[in-house]
Scaffold this active site. Structure first.
Site, PDB file in Angstrom:
ATOM      1  N   ARG A 165      -0.977   6.701  10.610  1.00 31.26           N
ATOM      2  CA  ARG A 165      -1.236   8.142  10.556  1.00 31.26           C
ATOM      3  C   ARG A 165      -2.061   8.568   9.345  1.00 31.26           C
ATOM      4  NH1 ARG A 165       2.610   7.128  13.555  1.00 31.26           N
ATOM      5  NH2 ARG A 165       3.004   5.608  11.938  1.00 31.26           N
ATOM      6  N   THR A 166      -1.680   8.097   8.163  1.00 28.27           N
ATOM      7  CA  THR A 166      -2.352   8.603   6.963  1.00 28.27           C
ATOM      8  C   THR A 166      -3.820   8.185   6.985  1.00 28.27           C
ATOM      9  OG1 THR A 166      -0.253   8.348   5.822  1.00 28.27           O
ATOM     10  CG2 THR A 166      -2.188   8.725   4.453  1.00 28.27           C
ATOM     11  N   LYS A 218      -9.552 -12.353  -4.588  1.00 29.06           N
ATOM     12  CA  LYS A 218     -10.071 -13.328  -5.571  1.00 29.06           C
ATOM     13  C   LYS A 218      -9.524 -13.064  -6.960  1.00 29.06           C
ATOM     14  CE  LYS A 218     -14.450 -12.907  -3.130  1.00 29.06           C
ATOM     15  NZ  LYS A 218     -15.775 -12.293  -3.305  1.00 29.06           N
ATOM     16  N   ARG A 227      -3.843   4.090  -0.862  1.00 31.51           N
ATOM     17  CA  ARG A 227      -2.419   3.754  -0.699  1.00 31.51           C
ATOM     18  C   ARG A 227      -2.200   2.395  -1.348  1.00 31.51           C
ATOM     19  NH1 ARG A 227       1.116   4.076   4.740  1.00 31.51           N
ATOM     20  NH2 ARG A 227       1.013   6.249   4.087  1.00 31.51           N
ATOM     21  N   HIS A 241       4.193  10.824  -1.885  1.00 29.40           N
ATOM     22  CA  HIS A 241       3.249  10.867  -0.755  1.00 29.40           C
ATOM     23  C   HIS A 241       2.830  12.334  -0.599  1.00 29.40           C
ATOM     24  CE1 HIS A 241       1.191   9.807   2.802  1.00 29.40           C
ATOM     25  NE2 HIS A 241       2.130   9.161   3.472  1.00 29.40           N
TER      26      HIS A 241
HETATM   27  N1   CP Z   1       3.559   9.080   7.597  1.00 31.42           N
HETATM   28  C1   CP Z   1       2.902   7.989   7.206  1.00 31.42           C
HETATM   29  O1   CP Z   1       2.628   7.783   6.013  1.00 31.42           O
HETATM   30  O2   CP Z   1       2.584   7.133   8.231  1.00 31.42           O
HETATM   31  P1   CP Z   1       1.677   5.847   8.078  1.00 31.42           P
HETATM   32  O3   CP Z   1       2.444   4.857   7.236  1.00 31.42           O
HETATM   33  O4   CP Z   1       1.434   5.358   9.482  1.00 31.42           O
HETATM   34  O5   CP Z   1       0.407   6.239   7.364  1.00 31.42           O
END
Ligand code: CP
Length: 311
Positions: A60-61, A89, A110, A138
């Site tokens: 999703r993100t 590396k 991320r 998040h």
């Molecule tokens: N909600 C969320 O962070 O989903 P993903 O891990 O799929 O990005």
């Protein structure tokens, strides 16, 4: 109505923790996202390149950021698996960020390590948006959660919020609890003993005089809830697999459990789910998690365009 001066709080500024922004900032972003929901195709990012660096898996993100950028006419560079980059590396995070900054106007990242996003923003000459750093924060998920709550409840004020599941490692509940503490929420924390909300977050609420109650049993929190926010037990954060096995199915929300709940109740989940929401809930009008994921596109359009000063 918003004007450019009121939005300058975000211009060229990284978004690392939800506490980087104020209550007014959240409300302004919600208003901007509402504009994108009405008109999602605007060529604001023409000529801009956004780097998308995902050192951890995501559906999703990553894809909602990509969708948001594409709908705004921008371009994306990056990787979905650090093992396909020179990290494999031995390249450091600092060198990776400095290099990618040469190729992009903004970095979405991320990373599994808590604090990695703050570190990246300290070294990067371009803004960094934290797309999740370990069990820490998040913030873009939190902003889309605020958007979803406002859209379904008509307000963010005075709501009863039940946070359920992995409150120890779940970064989404950490961010959401901090943000909603600005709107006089009452919190119910439902978790097994081993996955309680960490003291640092409970102290945060204590200092603000915000009420919260801890429960072991999910049904105890359902009758009064306006929002039930389910979470997955974060298998990848456990050092001992036996500990994960003990709690992995501790809460499973089923349709029959929703019979005596409030009409305005909505079920949220940042997704992915494993077993914590039975599929028989999906067709209940109180289930909102897939619409919540859609709202991520509008909120991420709002975040990127505001940071780049394109409104
Ligand atoms: N909600 C969320 O962070 O989903 P993903 O891990 O799929 O990005």
């Amino acid at each position: 109505m918003l004007n450019a001066n009121k939005l300058s709080f975000m211009k060229n500024k990284s978004l690392i923790s939800i506490t980087d922004y104020s209550r007014d900032n959240y409300l302004k972003l919600i208003e901007i996202a509402e504009g994108f929901e009405k008109n999602p195709r605007q060529q604001l990012l023409e000529g801009y390149v956004i780097a998308s660096l995902f050192f951890e898996p995501s559906t999703r993100t990553r894809l909602s950021f990509e969708s948001a950028i594409n709908r705004l006419g921008g371009r994306i560079v990056g990787f979905t698996d650090a093992s396909s980059s020179s990290v494999k590396k031995g390249e450091s995070l600092k060198d990776t960020i400095l290099t990618v900054s040469n190729y992009s106007d903004l970095i979405v990242m991320r990373h599994p390590l808590e604090g990695s996003a703050r570190f990246a923003s300290d070294v990067a000459p371009v803004p960094v948006v934290n797309a999740g750093d370990g069990a820490n924060q998040h913030p873009t998920q939190c902003l889309l959660d605020l958007y979803s709550i406002k859209k379904t409840q008509g307000t963010l004020e005075n709501l009863n919020i039940a946070l359920v599941g992995d409150l120890k490692y779940g970064r989404t509940v950490h961010s959401l609890m901090m943000a909603m503490s600005n709107f006089n929420a009452t919190f119910n924390f439902i978790s097994p003993d081993s996955l309680r909300m960490p003291d640092t977050y409970k102290n945060y609420l204590d200092e603000k005089g915000i009420k919260y109650y801890e429960h072991d049993v999910l049904e105890d929190a359902l009758p009064h809830a306006d929002i039930v926010y389910m979470t997955r037990v974060q298998k990848e954060r456990f050092s001992d697999p036996i500990e994960y096995e003990k709690v992995k199915n501790v809460y499973i929300l089923r349709n029959a459990m929703l019979e005596e709940t409030k009409d305005n109740l909505r079920i949220l989940h940042p997704l992915p789910r494993v077993n914590e929401i039975n599929e028989d809930v999906d067709t209940n009008p109180k289930a909102y998690y897939f619409e919540q994921a859609l709202n991520g596109v509008y909120m991420r359009q709002a975040i990127i365009s505001s940071i780049l000063g394109l409104r």
